[in-house]
Design a protein around this motif. Structure first.
Motif, PDB file in Angstrom:
ATOM      1  N   SER A 625       0.887  -1.412  -0.102  1.00  0.00           N
ATOM      2  CA  SER A 625       0.122   0.068   0.063  1.00  0.00           C
ATOM      3  C   SER A 625       0.353   1.024  -0.067  1.00  0.00           C
ATOM      4  O   SER A 625       1.428   1.335   1.170  1.00  0.00           O
ATOM      5  N   SER A 626       0.575   2.207  -0.664  1.00  0.00           N
ATOM      6  CA  SER A 626       1.726   3.046  -1.488  1.00  0.00           C
ATOM      7  C   SER A 626       0.692   4.651  -0.619  1.00  0.00           C
ATOM      8  O   SER A 626       2.176   4.768   0.004  1.00  0.00           O
ATOM      9  N   SER A 627       0.223   4.741  -0.158  1.00  0.00           N
ATOM     10  CA  SER A 627       0.111   5.801   1.311  1.00  0.00           C
ATOM     11  C   SER A 627      -0.240   5.462   2.243  1.00  0.00           C
ATOM     12  O   SER A 627       0.676   5.821   3.453  1.00  0.00           O
ATOM     13  N   GLU A 628      -0.180   3.890   3.240  1.00  0.00           N
ATOM     14  CA  GLU A 628       0.565   3.590   4.121  1.00  0.00           C
ATOM     15  C   GLU A 628       1.540   3.491   4.257  1.00  0.00           C
ATOM     16  O   GLU A 628       2.541   3.973   5.855  1.00  0.00           O
ATOM     17  N   ALA A 629       2.708   3.155   3.196  1.00  0.00           N
ATOM     18  CA  ALA A 629       3.916   2.964   3.448  1.00  0.00           C
ATOM     19  C   ALA A 629       4.999   4.860   3.633  1.00  0.00           C
ATOM     20  O   ALA A 629       5.209   5.114   3.906  1.00  0.00           O
ATOM     21  N   GLY A 630       4.140   5.755   2.416  1.00  0.00           N
ATOM     22  CA  GLY A 630       3.954   7.202   2.567  1.00  0.00           C
ATOM     23  C   GLY A 630       3.542   7.573   4.068  1.00  0.00           C
ATOM     24  O   GLY A 630       4.822   8.451   4.808  1.00  0.00           O
ATOM     25  N   GLU A 631       3.070   7.278   4.712  1.00  0.00           N
ATOM     26  CA  GLU A 631       2.280   7.844   5.608  1.00  0.00           C
ATOM     27  C   GLU A 631       4.116   7.560   7.127  1.00  0.00           C
ATOM     28  O   GLU A 631       4.079   7.988   7.650  1.00  0.00           O
ATOM     29  N   ILE A 632       4.016   6.234   6.814  1.00  0.00           N
ATOM     30  CA  ILE A 632       5.275   5.674   8.130  1.00  0.00           C
ATOM     31  C   ILE A 632       6.551   6.698   6.554  1.00  0.00           C
ATOM     32  O   ILE A 632       7.857   7.169   8.784  1.00  0.00           O
ATOM     33  N   TRP A 633       7.046   6.860   6.008  1.00  0.00           N
ATOM     34  CA  TRP A 633       8.143   7.643   5.490  1.00  0.00           C
ATOM     35  C   TRP A 633       7.597   8.952   6.036  1.00  0.00           C
ATOM     36  O   TRP A 633       8.654   9.352   6.447  1.00  0.00           O
ATOM     37  N   HIS A 634       6.845   9.240   6.154  1.00  0.00           N
ATOM     38  CA  HIS A 634       6.819  11.252   6.140  1.00  0.00           C
ATOM     39  C   HIS A 634       6.747  10.999   7.505  1.00  0.00           C
ATOM     40  O   HIS A 634       7.818  11.586   8.528  1.00  0.00           O
ATOM     41  N   LEU A 635       6.536  10.349   8.446  1.00  0.00           N
ATOM     42  CA  LEU A 635       6.509  10.414  10.124  1.00  0.00           C
ATOM     43  C   LEU A 635       7.853  10.494   9.875  1.00  0.00           C
ATOM     44  O   LEU A 635       8.349  11.158  11.005  1.00  0.00           O
ATOM     45  N   ASP A 637      10.630  10.754   8.616  1.00  0.00           N
ATOM     46  CA  ASP A 637      11.428  11.386   7.828  1.00  0.00           C
ATOM     47  C   ASP A 637      11.043  13.106   8.386  1.00  0.00           C
ATOM     48  O   ASP A 637      12.356  13.872   8.652  1.00  0.00           O
ATOM     49  N   GLN A 638      10.238  13.651   8.358  1.00  0.00           N
ATOM     50  CA  GLN A 638       9.946  14.480   8.105  1.00  0.00           C
ATOM     51  C   GLN A 638       9.472  15.490   9.948  1.00  0.00           C
ATOM     52  O   GLN A 638       9.965  15.777  10.202  1.00  0.00           O
ATOM     53  N   ARG A 639       8.565  14.358  10.603  1.00  0.00           N
ATOM     54  CA  ARG A 639       8.444  14.289  11.791  1.00  0.00           C
ATOM     55  C   ARG A 639       9.481  13.970  13.821  1.00  0.00           C
ATOM     56  O   ARG A 639       9.898  14.848  13.685  1.00  0.00           O
ATOM     57  N   PHE A 640      10.021  12.852  12.660  1.00  0.00           N
ATOM     58  CA  PHE A 640      10.982  12.301  14.199  1.00  0.00           C
ATOM     59  C   PHE A 640      12.610  12.312  13.616  1.00  0.00           C
ATOM     60  O   PHE A 640      13.567  12.056  14.104  1.00  0.00           O
ATOM     61  N   GLU A 641      12.139  12.790  12.290  1.00  0.00           N
ATOM     62  CA  GLU A 641      13.657  12.795  11.078  1.00  0.00           C
ATOM     63  C   GLU A 641      15.027  12.102  11.360  1.00  0.00           C
ATOM     64  O   GLU A 641      16.088  11.896  11.731  1.00  0.00           O
ATOM     65  N   MET A 642      14.584  10.761  11.269  1.00  0.00           N
ATOM     66  CA  MET A 642      14.996   9.903  11.387  1.00  0.00           C
ATOM     67  C   MET A 642      15.009   8.845   9.811  1.00  0.00           C
ATOM     68  O   MET A 642      14.545   8.163   8.868  1.00  0.00           O
ATOM     69  N   PRO A 643      16.394   9.035   9.623  1.00  0.00           N
ATOM     70  CA  PRO A 643      17.022   8.430   8.025  1.00  0.00           C
ATOM     71  C   PRO A 643      16.462   7.326   8.224  1.00  0.00           C
ATOM     72  O   PRO A 643      16.630   5.926   8.898  1.00  0.00           O
ATOM     73  N   ILE A 644      15.430   6.325   6.865  1.00  0.00           N
ATOM     74  CA  ILE A 644      15.514   4.643   7.298  1.00  0.00           C
ATOM     75  C   ILE A 644      15.484   4.729   5.069  1.00  0.00           C
ATOM     76  O   ILE A 644      15.422   5.107   3.992  1.00  0.00           O
ATOM     77  N   THR A 645      15.352   3.157   5.007  1.00  0.00           N
ATOM     78  CA  THR A 645      15.442   2.541   3.937  1.00  0.00           C
ATOM     79  C   THR A 645      14.323   2.469   3.315  1.00  0.00           C
ATOM     80  O   THR A 645      14.301   1.801   3.862  1.00  0.00           O
ATOM     81  N   LEU A 646      14.255   2.728   2.206  1.00  0.00           N
ATOM     82  CA  LEU A 646      12.737   2.434   1.178  1.00  0.00           C
ATOM     83  C   LEU A 646      13.203   1.372   0.242  1.00  0.00           C
ATOM     84  O   LEU A 646      14.292   1.169  -0.580  1.00  0.00           O
ATOM     85  N   LEU A 647      12.959   0.000   0.764  1.00  0.00           N
ATOM     86  CA  LEU A 647      13.439  -0.966   0.770  1.00  0.00           C
ATOM     87  C   LEU A 647      12.657  -2.121  -0.977  1.00  0.00           C
ATOM     88  O   LEU A 647      11.892  -2.515   0.245  1.00  0.00           O
ATOM     89  N   ASP A 823      -4.928  -2.413  12.708  1.00  0.00           N
ATOM     90  CA  ASP A 823      -5.429  -0.911  12.213  1.00  0.00           C
ATOM     91  C   ASP A 823      -3.542   0.085  11.576  1.00  0.00           C
ATOM     92  O   ASP A 823      -2.925  -0.096  12.709  1.00  0.00           O
ATOM     93  N   ASN A 824      -4.668   0.912  11.650  1.00  0.00           N
ATOM     94  CA  ASN A 824      -3.181   1.579  10.941  1.00  0.00           C
ATOM     95  C   ASN A 824      -3.267   3.181  11.651  1.00  0.00           C
ATOM     96  O   ASN A 824      -4.023   4.215  12.127  1.00  0.00           O
ATOM     97  N   PRO A 825      -1.857   3.186  12.528  1.00  0.00           N
ATOM     98  CA  PRO A 825      -1.427   4.015  13.567  1.00  0.00           C
ATOM     99  C   PRO A 825      -1.085   4.965  13.061  1.00  0.00           C
ATOM    100  O   PRO A 825      -1.212   6.336  14.243  1.00  0.00           O
ATOM    101  N   ASN A 826      -1.358   5.226  11.859  1.00  0.00           N
ATOM    102  CA  ASN A 826      -0.281   6.486  11.072  1.00  0.00           C
ATOM    103  C   ASN A 826      -1.232   7.109  10.157  1.00  0.00           C
ATOM    104  O   ASN A 826      -0.964   7.982   9.548  1.00  0.00           O
ATOM    105  N   PHE A 827      -2.823   6.810  10.523  1.00  0.00           N
ATOM    106  CA  PHE A 827      -3.699   7.200   9.253  1.00  0.00           C
ATOM    107  C   PHE A 827      -3.209   8.482   8.921  1.00  0.00           C
ATOM    108  O   PHE A 827      -3.797   9.499   9.684  1.00  0.00           O
ATOM    109  N   ARG A 828      -3.560   8.796   7.450  1.00  0.00           N
ATOM    110  CA  ARG A 828      -3.284  10.162   6.877  1.00  0.00           C
ATOM    111  C   ARG A 828      -2.566  11.429   7.612  1.00  0.00           C
ATOM    112  O   ARG A 828      -2.906  12.875   7.718  1.00  0.00           O
ATOM    113  N   ALA A 829      -1.570  10.882   7.636  1.00  0.00           N
ATOM    114  CA  ALA A 829      -0.693  11.661   9.340  1.00  0.00           C
ATOM    115  C   ALA A 829      -1.443  12.442  10.210  1.00  0.00           C
ATOM    116  O   ALA A 829      -0.842  13.265  11.016  1.00  0.00           O
ATOM    117  N   PHE A 830      -3.163  12.479  10.458  1.00  0.00           N
ATOM    118  CA  PHE A 830      -3.112  13.259  11.768  1.00  0.00           C
ATOM    119  C   PHE A 830      -3.628  12.002  12.911  1.00  0.00           C
ATOM    120  O   PHE A 830      -3.917  12.908  13.469  1.00  0.00           O
TER     121      PHE A 830
END
Length: 854
Positions: A625-635, A637-647, A823-830
């Motif tokens: 799911s691209s939307s769910e992967a994106g929510e995790i990436w955003h969380l 990368d943007q909020r917690f400034e943690m580098p991650i590998t998109l594998l 359930d998705n704990p990071n739904f839509r970033a809000f």
């Protein structure tokens, strides 16, 4: 019969032929208009005709700049930047006399929202404002390409000059520049000179994650209310500044459809939207029908789509005295595609969108006074409703976490809502709200209905089908205390009005350099960011699994982080300065610890674990799911400034998993992972790795015996012999859990529960996956209650299935853990309230006892 077949074939051949020849500008433009030759056409700037190629965002910007320089009717403004630093454009198009007094027009419009002033506004002399927003979904390109034609038409057509004296157009040519560019690059790169429209053609099947979304793969059409992304924040600022009468939202749908314009299904309108809104929408629809009839286009209305969720582009306006109009054009998804209605050319899709732009403009001209009167009446009625409401305000806050409270306050302020900060401690019905940690939203203000839409809980509905979510109660999304206030409480409380541009709270360090150690609670939203920064600098970071006290005064909960210099060569002063900087940035309070001889447990206790810095891999690409992967990436990368590998899943089979200690499997299928990849993953977890997985990924892990997760398979018994075929779609749709809020119970002593202070929690669910709890009661840190529905719609049978099931289940696999989320704990970033559950899995999964997960 043979003649009919031959005739149909002739039509198909004719349409295919027409679809493949180049069209000229006259194909798009409505007859009866003449154009100023000094205004550049799109072709004169781009070098190709609209519809021949897909415009990239830089080409759109190039043309709009040329247009604004050439036309005295056009003003171009850059209102922000995307994540990829593309400019967010807004054109203001009107008569030059209006462009010379834009601030005066805006001020006059602001008076429509003020019941004390609106009766004195001269409606008969006030321009109407139309917002035209194209292609919030980047791979719905007919809109953004049509925007160039619309901009040209309104800038150059001689016959619209008088009408522009009464109309101001604010146009956003491409709402989603990053997605638009991604899609245009794909289809242009795969375009053949000789097209055949085969749906299997590579051009028509873009690669994951596709161009629908923004940089972080978010659907921006769901972000009008949450405003978590720069594209949305910039746009909403302009919407609130201008208060347009019409908000036009140009989309695409499936290739085999036709053209849709609102109104949508009447029974699915939000109850806070006045009936008059639907009537105006229906009246405007007559203009669309007339224009589309003239060019022979098929269309439909009052089916499929609704106006319930206030976070969409066509519905957000409806709760603010405006009329939102959704347009959905059957998509060619490239330059030409076969459809059940014949070959569908890109040019044809663009012409329909451009035509709808013209019909909307004519409606605005004809209905100008009616639309302005409606906005004035909307806010007069809202004032009456607010006066009659026994509730006068909402209060919300989290005593232990100013970060979450700040983010909700900031969200509310984006929508021109007055907000007050609490400046004294108060207790309401046994609930304590602390000074400077709670906010009050008065209901007696113009945005009364929008505020109700943000805070209300609703479990009864006229219809059981929803195009999007059925609930989004914001304080629940943020997991915070909230309640209504009566006028007496509001008047007695010491409050201070908060201005837009609210600053993030700053943290501090209590104590001095050279202490024995330092500690901070995990309750603050950005505590994980602080922990990561400290580990990145090489400091020794540990987590306490038991509470303790310092000097019998300061009490620390489970999950408290302990920090010392470890093996770094930093001086005491350098270490202290790092602590100060990180506290300031993250809003946490760090406390010095002067002795290891603390009460409860001591600082060298075996109940304290050293934490490894998270090395995270996030599975992406095919099946995910691209939307769910994106929510995790955003969380991260943007909020917690943690580098991650998109594998990518296709790389997983030969990746060196030893680089990571956390691997995240978003909802999806993982058929690209081979038997050798499964074996490698199994061994990696057995050696101590942590897997965090959600949704269908749990089924895949269970099938491959990496952790154990089981699900209910019960089906509803129905002995009805015969049902009406006409009810089939509604019957099936009513069983879908499109999005609602539920009550869950959290084990606060479990590492996944660290940082929370109350067992009661809200979770967001949009699936019918019901996970059986583990037979080991210690492995079920989060479960649904026996009365789970908090807000929104859920089918009764599904509600019964959900009761007392697991939302999170932890399964041991060797020395490692598999943490499963339903359930998705990071739904839509809000959905800030459950973010920490997910982050706890990343930071503390390594510390979960194996015996608690078996």
């Amino acid at each position: 019969m043979i003649k009919r077949i031959l005739s149909f074939c002739f039509v198909l051949v004719s349409l295919t032929s027409t679809a493949q020849v180049d069209v000229d500008l006259e194909y798009y433009l409505k007859p009866g208009y003449s154009y100023n030759p000094d205004i550049p056409t799109p072709e004169s700037v781009l070098g190709f005709q609209i519809g021949e190629w897909h415009v990239s965002h830089d080409q759109i910007y190039m043309y709009m700049k040329e247009l604004a320089e050439a036309s005295e009717r056009v003003k171009l403004e850059v209102i922000g930047r995307t994540y990829e630093q593309r400019p967010l454009m807004m054109l203001t198009i009107s008569h030059p006399d209006n462009l010379a007094k834009l601030n005066a027009i805006k001020f006059q419009r602001s008076q429509l929202r003020d019941p004390a002033e609106s009766r004195n506004v001269a409606i008969e002399n006030m321009p109407a404002v139309v917002y035209m927003g194209y292609s919030v979904h980047g791979n719905e390109p007919s809109g953004v390409n049509a925007s160039l034609l619309a901009a040209y038409h309104f800038a150059a057509a001689n016959e619209v000059e008088d009408d522009l004296k009464n109309i101001v157009i604010i146009m956003e040519p491409g709402i989603n520049p990053d997605g638009i560019n991604r899609f245009a690059s794909w289809v242009n790169s795969n375009r053949s000179i000789h097209m055949n429209g085969d749906p299997m053609n590579r051009e028509l099947n873009e690669a994951w994650p596709r161009g629908r979304t923004n940089h972080y793969w978010f659907d921006l059409n769901r972000d009008w209310l949450p405003v978590q992304h720069p594209e949305s924040r910039s746009r909403i600022a302009k919407i609130q500044e201008w208060k347009p009468n019409l908000v036009l939202d140009f989309h695409e749908m499936g290739t085999n459809s036709t053209f849709f314009f609102q109104p949508g299904i009447p029974s699915r309108n939000h109850p806070l939207t006045p009936r008059k809104n639907f009537e105006l929408t229906e009246k405007i629809a007559q203009y669309h029908a007339k224009y589309l009839d003239e060019i022979g286009s098929l269309y439909f209305t009052q089916e499929n789509y609704d106006d319930f969720y206030y976070g969409k582009g066509s519905t957000y306006p409806d709760v603010q005295g405006q009329v939102g109009i959704l347009f959905e054009q059957a998509s060619s998804r490239g330059h030409l595609q076969e459809s059940v209605n014949g070959p569908l050319s890109f040019a044809f899709t663009i012409r329909n969108q451009f035509t709808a732009s013209l019909s909307s403009f004519e409606a605005a001209v004809a209905m100008r006074q009616e639309l302005n009167n409606y906005m004035r009446d909307f806010y007069l009625d809202a004032k009456k409703d607010a006066d009659a409401d026994i509730n006068k305000a909402y209060i919300f806050g989290v005593n232990e976490d100013i970060g979450r409270t700040y983010h909700l306050a900031d969200m509310i302020l984006q929508h021109e809502i007055k907000l007050y900060g609490l400046k004294e401690d108060i207790t309401i019905n046994g609930t304590n709200f602390k000074a400077n940690k709670a906010f009050i939203v008065p209901l007696n203000q113009p945005q009364y209905r929008l505020i109700k839409g943000m805070f209300e809980t609703r479990t009864e509905f006229q219809d059981s089908l929803f195009y999007d979510v059925s609930a989004w109660t914001l304080p629940m999304a943020f997991d915070m205390q909230f309640m209504t206030l009566n006028s007496k409480i509001l008047n007695l409380a010491n409050v201070e009005e908060i201005q837009k541009g609210l600053s993030k709270p700053k943290g501090k360090v209590n104590g001095a350099a050279g202490a024995y150690g330092y500690a901070f609670e995990w309750s603050e939203y950005y505590a994980p960011k602080a922990a990561y920064e400290l580990m990145k600098k090489g400091y020794n970071v540990r987590v306490s699994h038991e509470p303790f006290e310092i000097n019998s005064e300061l009490k620390f909960s489970r999950g408290t982080i302990l920090v010392d210099k470890g093996r770094t060569k930093a001086s005491n002063q350098e270490f202290f300065e790092d602590l100060q900087a990180i506290a300031q940035e993250t809003g946490i309070t760090i406390q010095s610890v002067d002795t290891g001889y603390t009460r409860g447990i001591n600082m060298g206790s075996p109940s304290i674990d050293v934490l490894e810095i998270p090395e995270v891999a996030l599975l992406v690409d095919n099946g995910v799911s691209s939307s769910e992967a994106g929510e995790i990436w955003h969380l991260l990368d943007q909020r917690f400034e943690m580098p991650i590998t998109l594998l990518p899943t296709e790389n997983f089979n030969y990746a060196d998993l030893g680089r990571y200690n956390v691997i995240i499997f978003p909802n999806g299928s993982y058929s690209d992972i081979s038997a050798s990849g499964v074996e490698a993953l199994s061994n990696w977890v057995r050696d101590g790795g942590t897997v965090i997985a959600r949704g269908r990924a749990l089924n895949w892990l269970n099938q491959n015996k990496i952790g154990k997760f089981t699900f209910k398979t019960n089906t509803e018994e129905d002995s009805t012999l015969q049902k009406s075929y006409a009810d089939l779609s509604n019957d099936q749709g009513a069983k879908v859990t499109g999005g609602a809020i539920f009550n869950v119970k959290l084990d606060l002593t479990h590492p996944l529960g660290y940082g929370y202070s109350h067992q009661e929690l809200y979770t967001f669910r949009n699936s019918n996956q019901f996970m059986e709890p583990s037979e080991n009661p210690f492995a079920n840190p989060l479960v649904y209650t026996d009365k789970p529905l908090a807000s929104g719609y859920v089918y009764p049978f599904n509600l019964e299935q959900m009761k007392n099931t697991a939302m999170i289940r932890v399964s041991a696999h060797g020395r490692g853990k598999v943490i499963g989320f339903v359930d998705n704990p990071n739904f839509r970033a809000f959905w800030f309230g459950t973010n920490k559950l997910f982050l706890n899995g990343i930071f503390f999964g390594q510390t979960i006892s194996g015996s608690s997960a078996r």
